[in-house]
Write an enzyme that holds these catalytic residues in place. Structure first.
Site, short mmCIF file in Angstrom:
data_model
loop_
_atom_site.label_atom_id
_atom_site.label_comp_id
_atom_site.label_asym_id
_atom_site.label_seq_id
_atom_site.Cartn_x
_atom_site.Cartn_y
_atom_site.Cartn_z
N GLY A 1 -14.65 75.65 77.79
CA GLY A 1 -15.63 76.55 77.19
C GLY A 1 -17.01 76.31 77.76
O GLY A 1 -17.73 77.25 78.14
N ARG B 1 -9.05 67.37 71.26
CA ARG B 1 -9.58 66.49 70.20
C ARG B 1 -8.65 66.41 68.99
O ARG B 1 -8.64 65.41 68.28
CB ARG B 1 -10.99 66.92 69.80
CG ARG B 1 -11.98 66.84 70.96
CD ARG B 1 -13.42 66.85 70.52
NE ARG B 1 -14.29 67.30 71.59
CZ ARG B 1 -14.70 66.56 72.61
NH1 ARG B 1 -14.33 65.30 72.71
NH2 ARG B 1 -15.49 67.06 73.54
N GLN C 1 -24.59 75.72 74.19
CA GLN C 1 -24.00 76.53 75.27
C GLN C 1 -24.76 77.84 75.41
O GLN C 1 -25.02 78.28 76.53
CB GLN C 1 -22.52 76.78 74.98
CG GLN C 1 -21.73 75.47 75.00
CD GLN C 1 -20.25 75.67 74.75
OE1 GLN C 1 -19.80 76.77 74.46
NE2 GLN C 1 -19.49 74.60 74.85
N ARG D 1 -10.52 74.65 64.52
CA ARG D 1 -10.43 73.23 64.13
C ARG D 1 -10.47 73.02 62.62
O ARG D 1 -9.99 72.00 62.13
CB ARG D 1 -11.56 72.43 64.79
CG ARG D 1 -11.31 72.21 66.25
CD ARG D 1 -12.33 71.30 66.90
NE ARG D 1 -11.95 71.08 68.29
CZ ARG D 1 -12.75 70.64 69.23
NH1 ARG D 1 -14.01 70.36 68.94
NH2 ARG D 1 -12.32 70.47 70.46
N SER E 1 -20.57 66.95 78.72
CA SER E 1 -21.69 67.90 78.80
C SER E 1 -22.57 67.62 80.01
O SER E 1 -22.96 68.53 80.76
CB SER E 1 -22.55 67.80 77.53
OG SER E 1 -21.82 68.20 76.41
N ASP F 1 -18.48 67.94 67.67
CA ASP F 1 -17.15 67.66 68.23
C ASP F 1 -16.44 66.49 67.54
O ASP F 1 -15.32 66.13 67.92
CB ASP F 1 -17.26 67.38 69.73
CG ASP F 1 -17.65 68.64 70.50
OD1 ASP F 1 -17.33 69.75 70.03
OD2 ASP F 1 -18.28 68.51 71.57
C1 S3P Z 1 -21.45 71.61 74.41
C2 S3P Z 1 -21.92 72.18 73.26
C3 S3P Z 1 -21.12 72.28 72.01
C4 S3P Z 1 -19.90 71.39 72.04
C5 S3P Z 1 -19.18 71.43 73.35
C6 S3P Z 1 -20.12 71.00 74.47
C7 S3P Z 1 -22.32 71.60 75.60
O1 S3P Z 1 -20.74 73.63 71.86
O2 S3P Z 1 -19.00 71.74 70.99
O3 S3P Z 1 -18.06 70.58 73.34
O4 S3P Z 1 -22.05 70.82 76.53
O5 S3P Z 1 -23.31 72.35 75.63
P1 S3P Z 1 -21.74 74.69 71.15
O6 S3P Z 1 -23.03 74.54 71.79
O7 S3P Z 1 -21.18 76.05 71.38
O8 S3P Z 1 -21.73 74.28 69.70
#
Ligand code: S3P
Length: 446
Positions: free
Chosen positions: A101, A402, A177, A359, A29, A328
């Site tokens: 993502g 994962r 996110q 998942r 992140s 995660d």
């Molecule tokens: C992340 C937020 C999470 C997490 C992803 C990384 C980030 O997703 O699952 O692996 O870096 O902001 P969500 O915010 O959609 O839950």
């Protein structure tokens, strides 16, 4: 990079005690955000400890397509010469995020808040992931979705606005996110952008924006939430970033040490940000023998060395409101739960359905393939721990790193070897997974 390589199965089998000290790679992140904020500053951002996984490298390539000059100057050491807020360039080609993502969604925020048009795409896993949750607030700010696949999925052609409207936005699900995409678009707005989340999610964007000179306030909202307000058009200045160790990658090493009899491992420098710490908190409730040592600060985050010894675990009930702090880590927790005594109930896992794979379904299927009783009730996963695990299964990983790592850890302590159908995706987040575990004494064979 879209992932088009041939799947490579990998098997793990029971091994002797894991011993030694290891330092997992940098946080995914934080690494994505380091490249993105580097792009939005004028001048040079120096990054150390960057995660050199495929996901982050794809974000780096996309930042270069928007005008940043990015250079690798040593192991984990990178420099980014940014173009500055308001001055990013329209990319000539599609931004191909592969499996990432986070990279794609945060970059949608950047594009949405600038007067440029960009096409977003990725691998088969990314093409299945919901993007409407990101596009909806960006449209409210003035961006336009020119093209999208069914259900608001990639490939997406997004036309940003040079004058984004400052909005107040309440995220429909707890998601760092979504929050980050709105804040990144709001950076270029004339006025204040506010994001309200009813469950607090990881706060790396807020911390890094503040560190680079933005004015941002963060107040409590309700019992578990936050209200974040950002002043638009800040003067962002490049600052050195030291990326702390990824607790989500550390989780696999911690789990392996807990499961393999006689193990005694120190996992060094693990980020213990309270919004990422739900996994360790749950393990302690399960009776894990973990000592938190040498608490200190690295790169603006609290980190610690975790000494982990083999432990007999007991099943627990994991409350739904802990999900954002360990979102995660549920697959690896479910694997640990299989070896615990008694049932573990993980509540409120609806968001697991829209990760790199579904998942929730894939974890239950992987457990069952290895003789473990797992049930899904609504959005909850219940694993009946038997104190040991037969193993012997073949696990489908659905392009999900994962899932691959979690079930390979299972095999290290099961009665029979465990095989995953594809190990290649591990490179997206933890390219040193196999060598680090092998250093501690684990056995893998292709
Ligand atoms: C992340 C937020 C999470 C997490 C992803 C990384 C980030 O997703 O699952 O692996 O870096 O902001 P969500 O915010 O959609 O839950």
């Amino acid at each position: 990079m879209s992932h088009a390589t041939t799947p490579k199965p990998l098997t793990s089998k029971a091994c002797g005690p894991l011993k030694g000290r290891v330092r997992p790679p940098g946080d995914k992140s934080v690494s994505h955000r380091a490249f993105l904020l580097g792009l939005l500053c004028v001048g040079e951002t120096r990054i150390s400890g960057l995660l050199e996984g495929e996901d982050v490298l794809n974000t780096g390539r996309a930042c270069a397509q928007l005008g940043a000059k990015i250079e690798r100057v040593g192991e984990g050491q990178w420099t980014v010469r940014g173009v500055g807020l308001g001055a990013v360039l329209a990319p000539a080609e599609t931004l191909d995020f592969g499996n990432a993502g986070t990279g794609s969604r945060l970059m949608m925020g950047v594009v949405g808040g600038h007067g440029i048009t960009a096409r977003f795409d990725g691998d088969a896993s990314l093409r299945k992931r919901p993007m409407r949750r990101i596009l909806d607030p960006l449209v409210l700010m003035g961006a336009e979705v020119l093209e999208q696949a069914e259900g608001g999925r990639c490939p997406i052609l997004l036309k940003g606005t040079r004058d984004p409207a400052p909005i107040e936005y309440r995220t429909p699900v707890p998601s760092a996110q979504i929050k980050s995409a709105v804040l990144l678009a709001g950076l270029n707005a004339r006025g204040r952008t506010t994001v309200i989340e009813t469950e607090a999610s990881r706060d790396h964007t807020e911390k890094m924006l503040t560190y680079f000179g933005a004015t941002l306030t963060c107040e409590p909202f309700g019992d578990h939430g936050r209200k974040i307000t950002l002043e638009g058009r800040p003067e962002l200045s490049p600052r050195p970033i030291a990326v702390p160790v990824d607790p989500s990658s550390a989780a696999f090493l911690i789990a392996a040490a807990l499961l393999v009899e006689g193990s005694d491992v120190v996992v060094e420098g693990v980020m213990t940000n309270p919004l990422r710490n739900g996994f360790v908190a749950t393990l302690l409730e399960m009776g894990a023998n973990i000592d938190v040592l040498e608490i200190r600060e690295e790169g603006g985050e609290q980190v610690a060395d975790l000494r982990v010894r083999h432990s007999a675990l007991t099943g627990v009930d994991v409350p739904a409101d802990r999900a954002p702090a360990m979102i995660d880590e549920y697959i690896i927790l479910a694997v640990l739960a299989a070896f615990a005594k008694g049932a573990t109930r993980m509540n409120g896992l609806q968001e697991l359905r829209v990760k790199e794979s579904d998942r929730l379904a894939a974890t239950a299927a992987g457990l069952r393939a290895n003789g473990v009783s797992a049930t899904i009730e609504g959005d909850d996963l219940i694993v009946e721990g038997a104190g040991a695990c037969g193993g012997g299964g073949l696990v489908e990983t659905h392009l999900d790193h994962r899932l691959a790592m979690s079930f390979l850890v299972m095999g290290l302590a099961s009665q029979n070897p465990v095989t995953v159908d594809d190990e290649t995706m591990i490179a997206t987040s933890f390219p040193t997974f196999k060598p680090l575990l092998a250093e501690l004494g684990a056995d893998f064979f292709s």
